[in-house]
Design a protein around this motif. Structure first.
Motif, PDB file in Angstrom:
ATOM      1  N   THR A 273       0.822  -1.201   0.000  1.00  0.00           N
ATOM      2  CA  THR A 273       0.000   0.000   0.000  1.00  0.00           C
ATOM      3  C   THR A 273       0.860   1.256   0.000  1.00  0.00           C
TER       4      THR A 273
ATOM      5  N   PHE B 146       2.342   1.845  -3.244  1.00  0.00           N
ATOM      6  CA  PHE B 146       1.315   2.376  -4.140  1.00  0.00           C
ATOM      7  C   PHE B 146       1.124   3.876  -3.903  1.00  0.00           C
TER       8      PHE B 146
ATOM      9  N   ILE C 175       1.305  -1.540  -9.444  1.00  0.00           N
ATOM     10  CA  ILE C 175      -0.040  -0.979  -9.357  1.00  0.00           C
ATOM     11  C   ILE C 175       0.025   0.537  -9.515  1.00  0.00           C
TER      12      ILE C 175
ATOM     13  N   ALA D  78      -1.811   2.421 -12.550  1.00  0.00           N
ATOM     14  CA  ALA D  78      -3.148   2.732 -12.058  1.00  0.00           C
ATOM     15  C   ALA D  78      -3.898   3.688 -12.996  1.00  0.00           C
ATOM     16  N   ARG D  79      -3.180   4.676 -13.538  1.00  0.00           N
ATOM     17  CA  ARG D  79      -3.871   5.644 -14.398  1.00  0.00           C
ATOM     18  C   ARG D  79      -4.031   5.115 -15.822  1.00  0.00           C
TER      19      ARG D  79
ATOM     20  N   MET E 159      -6.893   2.062 -16.831  1.00  0.00           N
ATOM     21  CA  MET E 159      -8.314   2.181 -16.496  1.00  0.00           C
ATOM     22  C   MET E 159      -9.215   1.853 -17.689  1.00  0.00           C
ATOM     23  N   LEU E 160      -8.889   0.792 -18.345  1.00  0.00           N
ATOM     24  CA  LEU E 160      -9.692   0.270 -19.453  1.00  0.00           C
ATOM     25  C   LEU E 160      -9.787  -1.224 -19.275  1.00  0.00           C
ATOM     26  N   TRP E 161     -10.915  -1.782 -19.613  1.00  0.00           N
ATOM     27  CA  TRP E 161     -11.099  -3.234 -19.454  1.00  0.00           C
ATOM     28  C   TRP E 161      -9.982  -3.998 -20.157  1.00  0.00           C
TER      29      TRP E 161
ATOM     30  N   SER F 238      -6.745  -4.034 -18.123  1.00  0.00           N
ATOM     31  CA  SER F 238      -6.858  -4.259 -16.681  1.00  0.00           C
ATOM     32  C   SER F 238      -5.910  -5.356 -16.185  1.00  0.00           C
TER      33      SER F 238
ATOM     34  N   LEU G 184      -3.171  -4.372 -13.829  1.00  0.00           N
ATOM     35  CA  LEU G 184      -3.478  -4.212 -12.409  1.00  0.00           C
ATOM     36  C   LEU G 184      -3.774  -5.563 -11.759  1.00  0.00           C
ATOM     37  N   LEU G 185      -4.434  -6.434 -12.537  1.00  0.00           N
ATOM     38  CA  LEU G 185      -4.847  -7.708 -11.947  1.00  0.00           C
ATOM     39  C   LEU G 185      -3.648  -8.562 -11.549  1.00  0.00           C
TER      40      LEU G 185
ATOM     41  N   ALA H 199      -2.184  -7.368  -8.276  1.00  0.00           N
ATOM     42  CA  ALA H 199      -3.205  -7.452  -7.226  1.00  0.00           C
ATOM     43  C   ALA H 199      -3.405  -8.895  -6.791  1.00  0.00           C
ATOM     44  N   LEU H 200      -3.494  -9.800  -7.754  1.00  0.00           N
ATOM     45  CA  LEU H 200      -3.696 -11.204  -7.392  1.00  0.00           C
ATOM     46  C   LEU H 200      -2.447 -11.777  -6.733  1.00  0.00           C
TER      47      LEU H 200
ATOM     48  N   VAL I  83      -0.189 -10.239  -4.803  1.00  0.00           N
ATOM     49  CA  VAL I  83      -0.057  -9.843  -3.405  1.00  0.00           C
ATOM     50  C   VAL I  83      -1.153 -10.507  -2.573  1.00  0.00           C
ATOM     51  N   SER I  84      -2.356 -10.636  -3.147  1.00  0.00           N
ATOM     52  CA  SER I  84      -3.425 -11.298  -2.387  1.00  0.00           C
ATOM     53  C   SER I  84      -3.066 -12.740  -2.082  1.00  0.00           C
TER      54      SER I  84
ATOM     55  N   SER J 247      -7.868 -11.491   3.485  1.00  0.00           N
ATOM     56  CA  SER J 247      -6.538 -11.664   2.912  1.00  0.00           C
ATOM     57  C   SER J 247      -6.319 -10.801   1.682  1.00  0.00           C
TER      58      SER J 247
ATOM     59  N   PRO K 268      -5.904  -7.410   0.258  1.00  0.00           N
ATOM     60  CA  PRO K 268      -5.738  -6.043   0.761  1.00  0.00           C
ATOM     61  C   PRO K 268      -6.651  -5.080   0.023  1.00  0.00           C
TER      62      PRO K 268
ATOM     63  N   LEU L 176     -15.022  -1.313 -15.065  1.00  0.00           N
ATOM     64  CA  LEU L 176     -14.448  -1.438 -16.411  1.00  0.00           C
ATOM     65  C   LEU L 176     -15.154  -2.528 -17.206  1.00  0.00           C
TER      66      LEU L 176
END
Lengths: 335, 316, 707
Positions: free
Chosen positions: A272, A275, A291, A295-296, A299-301, A304, A307-308, A311-312, A314-315, B147, B149, B163
């Motif tokens: 975070t 980020f 990220i 991030a800017r 912002m289009l499908w 994406s 970002l995914l 994000a996945l 770190v999750s 889990s 974040p 989107l």
């Protein structure tokens, strides 16, 4: 409950860890080279012994926690990233920092290069950035948590055991820090010290050590009323001996579960902060950075995936830590 | 009770004094003064300044006054309700902060309105029958969602809801006036990250109560199961979650920074981060003070609530 | 003749628990027939399955427990086949239960009135107002003072004894046919226990209720029950009428149990306790054949270790059963010859001399941390004076809150005395905390602790913990010699030498306590304080540890300061007894002086409260009223005046009583002293508490040790 009627010989979580000593040695062989490599930029070669050590440690841990499926899943997630971290230089990956072809979508070829997970807006390969990106989070996350634990445990033992004036002062200071919402504290500390890995360690210590101190203090207050502590006191042992030999070994058990959870929080915090621009700095790959940078743009499908992917990633790592903590708690409750 | 309250309020004031003092110490270093000068005059102009003219700039800004004097002045001003002036936003800090707090307040209200019933119901259902299928699934759902974040939740929700499906706007800047739809993503992000934790705590509390001896007494008294749960278990099991929920206010102030920055929602968190990066010292100080105040107040409320809900403490 | 249906009948009941390690049988082949108005005792040590039986009768075995085979018939209906709704209607109305820990058994967040009123409301459909009326009447019947105040209280606002009375009232509210009592007095003080026991006996008669009384204490069973089941490791080993089992026991375990408890006739010199050797088998390590085999003196290889032993009726029509193959062969009347009495030890010089010791605590109540707080003083110890000689055993007796633990702390130097002297050898210890004492002094004064689960640090091996003491006190320095000394100490406490490498977790409670004793004696102390060293152990293990402690003490001529709440143990081993109440010494003297008149009224009540497992002894009943006063707010005058049956109004509750010296020792150093206002005549006219049955009041009542 009636089950308490039947007394079984119980083994602690420590004894469940089959052989703690070889595990510690393996951990050191894995961890020291990785730290040297990431923090001090040593050559790839240092990582060579770490690869077999990590894999061996993984299998030993699998055996030790075989009773809890939850722990095994968590362990596998964490070790997936650990193995990626130590073997990144030896994997057949593209250079994570080299711009090749921008905006390549996953599983396509662009400029004679095949991108499994696509490329980012600068044209860098996302797969290799994802794999390299786990190194810094892991190293700084674990280091920061470890330092916070040392500080928290020392103060917790002192406040809990010596009580009185020591306790008043330590508890008040920790209350001051606990009154800052964590992110506010991070922002203030990192803004003051400047963004870098080492400063993250300091910030995490300020944010986590008071909470750890509270836990250790509570455990100490409980344990110090046990007769074996009285026995040591009536032998005239020095308070330092009592804290280190009589108390410390008995507080570490409950702390293991908390440590796993806290590793998760720290990983979240680092990602975070990065980020927000207060954490790790470019150009070396890092999930939070990935990220932040896209991030800017993304912002289009269509884009994406940029970002995914982080994000996945770190999750999954945090899920690993949390499941491991859950599994350990389950095992320790059975003890 | 009044004594207890007084004691806590005294403690709170002491903590806030210490916290503001620490902040002042941090922002009083020469480097920070320099950064301020760079902000106002521009980097080139500052590097061209002679020592003497830098000194006179400090004097003009009132920054050369000894530290303790500035601190006591500031405290005096804050007590009067004057939080200073924002260099960056070019506005009085007081009204600016109030504006942003209101926006964050709306966010927080919806987060709590959704999170509390969701987590309590799930937690109680799970804790009622420890080890059952419903327990295991609730536990897994809570671990899974805690889990992820906030930053990842925010990304996933944006990618799929905004989107992909285009149901809601991806950003919540609300430049053209207030928009309920733009509130969906930030609120959902915060709820998803937070409900799991509260649900787990509720579950643990409920499960502990269900194994207690007084529940055994109630069952062996021949009471119907509904009565055992509603009258004997819930009352005791909800004491701990209540305090935890109140303490979530403190946590929310952290989560709100990420979410507001990501969704560009113009609230307290975004203000704090921007001010810190600028650095807009008086805004940072005011924000931190407010954050600490909220945190300490929530602690007091949770303490009082705990005392009130728990007859064992109330009458001793 | 019509056959009366038993209230409860267990037929070949087997109960098991499912665990990760597999199925664990908790109760095996259990039979019980309880007739209306009968009270049946179940006695046994921890882990013998007695509580499991009670919970099985309630059909509440938790998630893991289940009835594997057999039947539980209540009024002829099989409970194992009942639906949840049918069970619900039985529970609390037909069958009620009283639990071990009254505090935990009551809902902390509900008023007592609500918790009581629920029973008639849900079983008899009474409306709330009537239900509360009924509850109030029931509270009067269980003899609670000020019932309307208690109705409006929360459980934590009343004392433990009152809580247990509330639980009993709750159980009686809908006139149950069967009352299950699971160790109902274990958590209470002796004098409070006596009141509860009396109440239980009264209500059984008044309400026509059958009782099942579960306890580890044979004396309590004798006072409350008609019949008795002795359980061992999940099996009933002997069943019969109280008289038959107590006087003509037919199972070696039952006999072992009686030999391990100090009865009034036992004496450490002439008739020492006979411990049962070995320890209880773990449920998954039970031997084949007779479960008691490995610990039994009559064990016969090839016979007792073959197959499960069945219960056998001892004599036609006597309803007396035992689970022993050899019960008809053993000569039960023969004196157990293995006993060797000890020679009396002559006490030496005075080692410890305590004069007017005081320990006061300041307690701050509701203070603001900066403003002045309302402070009050707790007098934990007040005017303590006594002395102890070399090789002597001095016992300090008292109930919870009497200040005996505080006294131990002051003596050990964990706290300093407020005033007064503690002369230990030629050193004054009163103002010397342990940090200021020399290693030499510390090693001379060591302690054995109460809780075996707490006494050893779970993180270190046994060897490490003993050798630390040896090195710390400089007994030995070289590693080899330290090692040798550890082995020697393990030999002394009769533990195998390889225990040095074990961790406390791998030891049973009794073994841990032995290590605790080894640790206390590692520094060759001249005095050892033992704070309830056996109270947390099972009866059969208690005897072994007590005997061990006394043997070592004798061999080393150590002074033993034995702190206990249990007068029967104290009577058995002490030379000199100090009786404490609310921080003050009520009475002190030689053991025989304490146990015969003149008594201090408190000692008298304490003696009467102790359950005695001997059918040949008759006790004078003295049940104390009221509860122990809080030490924060002690009575003015005599601390015992609030509960004393001899209280002289206007004197006892106003003035501190004088110390009366009833008689002096030969050397005129100390004597039999009583802190009381009563005239010497009144004191001298007190009747003895214990009498042999059949002897008349005029006879000398003091029981001589049976020799």
């Amino acid at each position: 409950m009636p089950v308490a009627d039947l007394e079984f010989p119980r083994s602690s979580m420590f004894e469940r860890l089959a052989k703690p000593k070889p595990m510690l040695i393996l951990f050191a062989i894995m961890w020291v080279p990785l730290t040297l490599y990431v923090m001090f930029g040593l050559d790839d070669v240092v990582l060579l012994p770490a690869i077999p050590a990590t894999i061996a440690l993984y299998f030993i841990c699998l055996w030790a926690f075989r009773e809890s499926t939850v722990a095994l899943v968590g362990l596998s997630l964490v070790f997936f990233w650990l193995i990626m971290a130590v073997s990144a230089p030896y994997l057949p990956l593209l250079d994570p920092n080299k711009p090749i072809a921008p905006f390549a979508t996953p599983w396509t070829e662009k400029k004679e290069t095949f991108f499994v997970l696509g490329s980012d807006f600068k044209g860098r390969d996302l797969l290799s950035r994802m794999i390299w990106g786990c190194q810094r989070v892991l190293i700084w996350g674990v280091s920061a948590t470890a330092v916070a634990y040392v500080v928290g445990t020392v103060f917790g033992l002192i406040a809990g055991y010596l009580s009185g004036w020591w306790d008043e002062v330590i508890s008040f200071i920790s209350n001051v820090f606990l009154s800052f919402p964590v992110m506010v504290l991070f922002i203030v500390v990192l803004n003051y010290l400047g963004p870098s890995g080492f400063n993250i360690v300091i910030a995490v210590t300020f944010a986590s050590a008071p909470a750890i101190m509270r836990i250790v203090r509570g455990l100490t207050l409980d344990i110090k009323t046990r007769d074996y502590v009285f026995a040591a006191q009536t032998r005239g042992e020095h308070p330092l001996y009592i804290m280190l030999v009589e108390l410390l070994p008995n507080v570490r058990g409950p702390l293991i579960v908390d440590a796993c959870l806290r590793l998760g929080y720290t990983t979240v915090a680092i990602t975070t902060l990065t980020f927000l621009g207060l954490g790790l700095q470019p150009p070396d790959p890092d999930w939070g950075l990935m990220i932040r940078e896209s991030a800017r743009v993304a912002m289009l499908w269509k884009f994406s995936y940029m970002l995914l992917v982080p994000a996945l990633s770190v999750s999954s790592l945090i899920l690993g830590f949390n499941l491991l903590a859950d599994g350990l708690r389950e095992i320790s409750l059975r003890d | 009770m009044t004594k207890f309250l007084l004691k806590r309020i005294l403690q709170m004031i002491l903590i806030m004094l210490t916290a503001s003092f620490i902040l002042f110490v941090i922002f009083d270093t020469p480097e920070f003064k320099k950064r301020l000068a760079v902000q106002e005059l521009g980097g080139f102009a500052v590097s061209a300044l002679t020592d003497a003219s830098y000194e006179s700039w400090l004097e003009k800004k009132g920054l050369n006054v000894p530290f303790y004097e500035r601190y006591s002045n500031w405290i005096g001003a804050v007590v009067k309700g004057d939080f200073g002036f924002s260099q960056e936003k070019n506005r009085e800090v007081g009204p600016l902060l109030w504006d942003k707090l209101k926006k964050t307040g709306i966010l927080a209200f919806w987060v709590f309105a959704l999170m509390i019933p969701l987590s309590l119901v799930l937690g109680v259902l799970a804790g009622m029958k420890e080890g059952s299928l419903q327990d295991r699934s609730v536990s897994f759902i809570s671990v899974f969602f805690t889990s992820i974040p906030e930053i990842a939740t925010a990304i996933l929700l944006t990618v799929f809801l905004a989107l992909g499906l285009g149901l809601v706007p991806a950003k919540s800047a609300m430049i053209s006036g207030f928009d309920w739809k733009a509130l969906v993503l930030p609120v959902l992000t915060l709820v998803i990250y937070d409900f799991g934790y509260v649900a787990r705590m509720t579950r643990a509390s409920m499960a502990e109560v269900m194994t207690s001896q007084y529940i055994r007494t109630a069952i062996l008294k021949g009471l119907p199961y509904r009565r055992v749960i509603m009258k004997h278990a819930l009352r005791n099991a909800l004491i701990a979650p209540f305090t935890i929920i109140v303490l979530q206010l403190n946590w929310l102030l952290s989560g709100v920074v990420v979410v507001e920055v990501f969704f560009e929602y113009d609230g307290f968190g975004k203000l704090l981060l921007e001010a810190a990066l600028f650095p807009d010292i008086e805004v940072v100080q005011a924000c931190t003070l407010v954050a600490v105040l909220v945190a300490v107040l929530s602690q007091i409320i949770s303490d009082i609530g705990y005392t009130f809900l728990n007859p064992r403490i109330r009458f001793s | 003749m019509d056959e009366v249906t038993p209230v409860l009948e267990c037929r070949d009941l087997c109960i098991s628990y499912k665990t990760r390690a597999g199925e664990i049988p908790a109760v095996i082949d259990f039979n019980l027939k309880l007739m209306p108005n009968e009270s049946h005792g179940i006695v046994g040590e921890s882990g013998c399955g007695k509580s499991t039986v009670a919970l099985a009768i309630m059909q509440y075995l938790g998630a893991n427990g289940y009835v594997k085979s057999g039947q539980i018939l209540f009024n002829g209906h099989d409970m194992t086949a009942m639906s949840q709704e049918e069970l619900r209607k039985l529970r609390g109305s037909q069958i009620a239960m009283v639990y071990q820990e009254p505090m935990a058994s009551l809902n902390p967040a509900m008023k007592i009135s609500d918790q009581l009123a629920e029973v008639p409301m849900f079983h008899d459909g009474t409306n709330e107002a009537d239900a509360k009326m009924k509850a109030l009447q029931m509270l009067e019947k269980v003899k609670l003072p000020d019932p309307s105040r208690i109705m409006n209280s929360y459980p934590h606002q009343i004392s433990g004894g009152q809580q247990q009375r509330v639980v009993i009232a709750m159980a009686l509210l809908s006139n149950p046919k069967l009352l299950l009592l699971d160790e109902p007095t274990t958590a209470l003080d002796v004098t409070v226990e006596a009141g509860i026991v009396e109440l239980i006996r009264d209500v059984a008669i008044e309400f026509n209720t059958s009782l099942i009384f579960i306890s580890h204490n044979l004396g309590l069973i004798l006072e409350t029950c008609d019949r008795l089941t002795v359980m061992y490791s999940g099996q009933a080993v002997e069943i019969g009428d109280i008289g038959d089992v107590f006087d003509t026991m037919r199972h070696p375990y039952t006999r072992g149990l009686f030999n391990s408890i100090p009865l009034p006739g036992a004496d450490k010199k002439s008739k020492p306790l006979l411990p049962i050797r070995g320890q209880l088998p773990l449920p998954h390590e039970r031997p084949t054949g007779c479960y008691f085999g490995p610990r039994c003196d009559f064990f016969e290889e090839g016979r007792c270790d073959q197959e499960l032993v069945e219960l056998e009726e001892m004599a036609e029509g006597k309803n007396h059963f035992a689970r022993c193959l050899k019960s008809r062969e053993i000569d039960w009347a023969a004196e157990q010859a293995t006993v060797i009495g000890r020679d009396a030890v002559l006490p030496g010089e005075v080692v410890l001399d305590i004069k007017d010791l005081q320990k006061h605590y300041r307690v701050e109540r509701g203070g603001l941390f900066l403003f002045g707080a309302e402070a009050s003083t707790v007098k934990a110890n007040e005017g303590i004076s006594f002395h102890a000689r070399e090789a002597e055993t001095v016992a300090i007796v008292g109930e919870s809150g009497c200040g005996k633990s505080t006294f131990a702390k002051v003596l050990m130097g964990l706290e300093d005395a407020t005033s007064g002297n503690i002369q230990f050898g030629d050193i004054e210890l009163g103002s010397l905390t342990v940090q200021d004492r020399k290693a030499d002094t510390i090693s001379k004064l060591q302690m054995v602790f109460q809780n075996p689960f707490d006494t050893l640090n779970p993180s270190h091996t046994i060897g490490h913990q003993i050798s630390r003491v040896i090195r710390k006190f400089g007994v030995e320095k070289e590693p080899a010699k330290v090692e040798a000394r550890v082995m020697e100490l393990l030999d002394i406490v009769k533990l195998p030498r390889d225990f040095a490498k074990r961790r406390p977790r791998q030891l049973s409670g009794g073994q841990k306590q032995r290590v605790g004793i080894a640790r206390a004696f590692a520094g060759n102390p001249s005095m050892v304080i033992a704070d309830e060293p056996v109270s947390a152990l099972d009866v059969s293990v208690q005897a072994a540890v007590t005997e061990l402690l006394m043997d070592i003490q004798r061999d080393h001529r150590t002074t033993l300061l034995f702190i206990s709440h249990d007068l029967s143990v104290v009577r058995y081993l002490a030379d000199h007894i100090v009786v404490m109440y609310l921080g003050q010494i009520m009475e002190q003297g030689r053991t025989d002086e304490i146990f015969s008149p003149p008594y201090h009224p408190y000692t008298e009540a304490l003696l009467s409260a102790v359950p005695v497992a001997d059918t040949s002894i008759e006790k004078r009943k003295i049940v104390l009223q009221g509860e122990l006063p809080s030490s924060l707010n002690p009575p003015k005058g005599c601390p015992f005046s609030t509960r004393c049956q001899y209280k002289i109004d206007g004197l006892c509750d106003m003035e501190v009583p004088p110390v009366r010296t009833v008689s002096m020792d030969v050397d005129r150093l100390r004597g039999h002293q009583i802190l009381c206002h009563l005239s010497e005549e009144t004191l001298n006219n007190m009747l003895p508490v214990f009498r042999s049955k059949g002897s008349s009041d005029k006879e000398e009542g003091q029981l001589e040790p049976a020799e």
